[in-house]
Design a protein around this motif. Structure first.
Motif, mmCIF file in Angstrom:
data_model
loop_
_atom_site.group_PDB
_atom_site.id
_atom_site.type_symbol
_atom_site.label_atom_id
_atom_site.label_comp_id
_atom_site.label_asym_id
_atom_site.label_seq_id
_atom_site.Cartn_x
_atom_site.Cartn_y
_atom_site.Cartn_z
ATOM 1 N N LYS A 44 -30.416 42.301 62.170
ATOM 2 C CA LYS A 44 -30.494 41.188 61.209
ATOM 3 C C LYS A 44 -29.103 40.630 60.939
ATOM 4 N N GLU A 45 -28.117 41.524 60.831
ATOM 5 C CA GLU A 45 -26.754 41.099 60.565
ATOM 6 C C GLU A 45 -26.173 40.340 61.763
ATOM 7 N N ALA A 46 -26.515 40.787 62.961
ATOM 8 C CA ALA A 46 -26.059 40.079 64.165
ATOM 9 C C ALA A 46 -26.659 38.675 64.209
ATOM 10 N N TYR A 47 -27.919 38.560 63.809
ATOM 11 C CA TYR A 47 -28.574 37.248 63.762
ATOM 12 C C TYR A 47 -27.882 36.341 62.746
ATOM 13 N N ARG A 48 -27.549 36.890 61.601
ATOM 14 C CA ARG A 48 -26.891 36.091 60.564
ATOM 15 C C ARG A 48 -25.531 35.585 61.046
ATOM 16 N N VAL A 49 -24.776 36.434 61.733
ATOM 17 C CA VAL A 49 -23.470 36.011 62.245
ATOM 18 C C VAL A 49 -23.642 34.864 63.235
ATOM 19 N N SER A 50 -24.638 34.990 64.099
ATOM 20 C CA SER A 50 -24.903 33.927 65.068
ATOM 21 C C SER A 50 -25.253 32.619 64.356
ATOM 22 N N GLU A 52 -24.046 45.434 55.936
ATOM 23 C CA GLU A 52 -25.272 44.784 55.477
ATOM 24 C C GLU A 52 -25.020 43.991 54.194
ATOM 25 N N VAL A 53 -24.314 44.604 53.253
ATOM 26 C CA VAL A 53 -24.017 43.922 51.992
ATOM 27 C C VAL A 53 -23.074 42.749 52.220
ATOM 28 N N PHE A 54 -21.999 43.006 52.949
ATOM 29 C CA PHE A 54 -20.988 41.962 53.128
ATOM 30 C C PHE A 54 -21.565 40.745 53.833
ATOM 31 N N ILE A 55 -22.348 40.941 54.859
ATOM 32 C CA ILE A 55 -22.870 39.803 55.613
ATOM 33 C C ILE A 55 -23.901 39.033 54.799
ATOM 34 N N GLN A 56 -24.743 39.730 54.054
ATOM 35 C CA GLN A 56 -25.716 38.997 53.237
ATOM 36 C C GLN A 56 -25.010 38.155 52.181
ATOM 37 N N MET A 82 -17.286 38.237 58.855
ATOM 38 C CA MET A 82 -18.619 38.777 59.093
ATOM 39 C C MET A 82 -18.721 39.418 60.473
ATOM 40 N N GLU A 83 -18.228 38.705 61.479
ATOM 41 C CA GLU A 83 -18.323 39.229 62.838
ATOM 42 C C GLU A 83 -17.453 40.468 63.009
ATOM 43 N N SER A 84 -16.307 40.496 62.340
ATOM 44 C CA SER A 84 -15.403 41.640 62.468
ATOM 45 C C SER A 84 -16.047 42.912 61.928
ATOM 46 N N VAL A 85 -16.698 42.842 60.757
ATOM 47 C CA VAL A 85 -17.346 44.040 60.217
ATOM 48 C C VAL A 85 -18.549 44.420 61.064
ATOM 49 N N LEU A 86 -19.261 43.413 61.570
ATOM 50 C CA LEU A 86 -20.425 43.692 62.409
ATOM 51 C C LEU A 86 -20.016 44.435 63.681
#
Length: 596
Positions: free
Chosen positions: A457-463, A532-536, A504-508
């Motif tokens: 889900k986090e990878a999708y959000r970064v994209s 998860e928290v940071f990206i949301q 976001m991408e760096s933490v992911l």
């Protein structure tokens, strides 16, 4: 695997792989040893003399800097051929981070080893390097960097200090002044910028003993009180022609390249201070009692500690990812011989300039993240956080300058999208092609994928964040054209979208890399929770920024259509960030330091 060599800014148009980045979990034993050496120096030499250093004791600061030089802590960026130890950028970044807890002394060292010494490392002739670098590497001489003037701060090229060739052609006579010069009170070697014949912006190596050169009184500052900050005055100062640094009229190449690395190293210092703040705040929260319980047991205090740790995790991930990028471009620099070392310096400067965007993003994110972290640190201390005896009070004051140093955050925000567009215009980045391809993609249905894998889900959000930036950026260029450069509010939005996306991408990528090694390790699970928290929460910021830009760029039906596209881009299931932060806070409270 993405080829990161000489391609700064590509993260907005490409998907990166976890194995393509450097993370703190990748540190070698040699890199950790430098950090240990710096930590031991701090505990043995700096911590016991903290009050004296903060009282601006010139003699003590110089003495300690020379001791640091003897240990190799000042020569990390200087090639071995000139008396240094020539470490990689990950090592020197770790060194800067570790020394940050020494407050003002860290600034004195940073100004000396970074913006003071690196101009000679990168742009000096072999003769200049032989003359100055060994003494700068061992602390026999201290360096300072002199760019700012009373009438030129952000507008560095507006400098009024002049240089005129003497009648015998042996010297340039410098006239003018500089202000806010770190290390000025005790430095021996000064990198000074002046305009030859009032026009050609040029760098010079000036020595303290040159006639006509004088240092003004110390400034009384809000913070960083233990560092020297003075004005400088030049009255027909005769600087030998062999002390011209680089080419006549090309001083801006030196100034801007050095500022890039200065911005990056400032980020490392902010990281060290953020980690120290977490230690101070969590320890205090575990001892301070109110209503019969330690304040760390109250959820709102715990949530603050979780937020502080998450921001610091993001900053750390950005910094070492960028350090890895720079190192990758330097591996073929070859510094075995003197001639190779001379050439390597220029190549190193060019390599770092390729990541000017990332350096600016790190600087902005780091300075603002530290301000947020230390603000909460003071809040956790309550009234005691406002008292000088508690170090959080000093860190709070000291941190404020970071948003002004090395180019204000406003200037850096202008540079981030501006540099990206310039790279695209020069054919270094297929940005416009990606924007054009995206326009048709956005009109197609966007069904949500399944989110079965960890962090999918986090990878999708970064994209989707990248798509959002490209969509807003493309619309801005389409609507404003050449006027975009004057629309600073829109440029600021674009910069913040880039910063959030890079963070976001760096933490992911870091968490994905950790999970690929051990999905069940406590450290990997903690990293995944913070990601998860940071990206949301970052995606909420991305949505807000995008709406601000769209409202400025569109009207009526066009705005509604763009908002509907944005709504599709923002879709993804929500996580329970309250529960995740409680888990993160529990580990911070238990360990009383930054955790990952």
């Amino acid at each position: 695997m993405t080829d990161t060599k000489r391609f700064g800014g590509r993260f907005v148009i490409e998907e990166s792989k976890p194995e393509s980045i450097v993370t703190p979990e990748d540190f070698t034993e040699e890199q950790r040893m430098m950090s240990v050496a710096a930590e031991q120096f701090f505990e043995a030499e700096l911590k016991p003399k903290d009050e004296e250093i903060e009282a601006l004791n010139y003699d003590l600061t110089v003495e300690l800097m020379r001791k640091a030089g003897e240990l190799g802590l000042l020569g990390a960026d200087v090639p071995e051929a000139y008396g240094g130890i020539g470490l990689d950028k990950v090592s020197t970044t770790l060194l800067a981070e570790t020394l940050a807890r020494s407050s003002s002394f860290a600034l004195s060292v940073g100004a000396h080893t970074g913006i003071g010494t690196l101009p000679i490392v990168f742009f000096g002739t072999p003769e200049q390097k032989r003359k100055y670098l060994p003494d700068l590497a061992d602390g026999s001489k201290i360096a300072a960097y002199c760019l700012t003037e009373p009438a030129s701060g952000s507008d560095a090229l507006g400098a009024r200090t002049t240089a005129k060739l003497s009648e015998d052609g042996k010297h340039y006579l410098l006239n003018g002044s500089k202000i806010f010069i770190t290390n000025a009170g005790f430095a021996d070697v000064f990198i000074v910028y002046a305009k030859v014949d009032g026009e050609k912006f040029t760098a010079f190596i000036v020595e303290r003993t040159m006639p006509g050169f004088s240092v003004g009184p110390e400034e009384h500052k809000m913070g960083i009180k233990g560092s020297s900050t003075c004005p400088l005055y030049f009255e027909d100062v005769p600087v030998p022609v062999e002390n011209v640094l680089g080419e006549i009229g090309k001083g801006h190449h030196i100034a801007f390249n050095i500022l890039n690395i200065g911005r990056f190293k400032l980020g490392a210092a902010c990281l060290g201070s953020a980690k120290e703040t977490i230690e101070l705040a969590s320890s205090y929260a575990n001892t301070r009692k109110q209503f019969g319980k330690t304040i760390s047991s109250y959820p709102l205090i715990a949530a603050k500690l979780a937020d502080m740790n998450i921001r610091t995790f993001a900053l750390e991930s950005m910094i070492y990812r960028t350090a890895g990028f720079i190192d990758e471009t330097l591996r073929d620099s070859g510094e075995e011989s003197e001639s190779a070392a001379a050439d390597a310096g220029m190549r190193a400067a060019k390599a770092i300039s390729e990541y000017a965007i990332e350096c600016s993003m790190v600087k902005v994110f780091a300075s603002e993240a530290l301000d947020a972290v230390i603000d909460e640190g003071v809040q956790i201390h309550g009234g005691y956080g406002y008292i000088r005896e508690y170090k959080v009070e000093r860190i709070y004051r000291d941190s404020r300058i970071n948003r002004i140093f090395e180019g204000t955050n406003e200037i850096n925000r202008m540079l981030i999208p501006g540099t990206l567009v310039k790279k695209a215009m020069k054919g270094e980045l297929p940005l416009l092609e990606r924007v054009q391809a995206l326009q048709s993609e956005l009109l197609q249905p966007m069904p949500l994928p399944s989110f079965d894998e960890p962090l999918s889900k986090e990878a999708y959000r970064v994209s989707q964040a990248k798509r959002t930036f490209l969509a807003i950026g493309g619309l801005a260029v389409q609507k404003l054209g050449l006027r975009l450069e004057q629309e600073q509010e829109v440029l600021c939005v674009l910069a913040d979208l880039m910063i959030q996306t890079f963070a976001m991408e760096s933490v992911l990528l870091r968490s994905q890399k950790m999970l690929s090694r051990d999905k069940n390790a406590d450290q990997s699970r903690l990293a995944a929770a913070m990601t998860e928290v940071f990206i949301q929460e970052s995606m909420e910021r991305v949505e807000c920024l995008a709406k601000t830009a769209l409202a400025a760029l569109e009207r009526g039906d066009g705005l509604q259509m763009q908002l509907s596209v944005l709504k599709k881009l923002m879709r993804a299931p929500l996580s329970d960030t309250i529960a995740l932060k409680r888990e993160i806070a529990a580990q911070v409270i238990r360990s009383e330091h930054y955790v990952v």
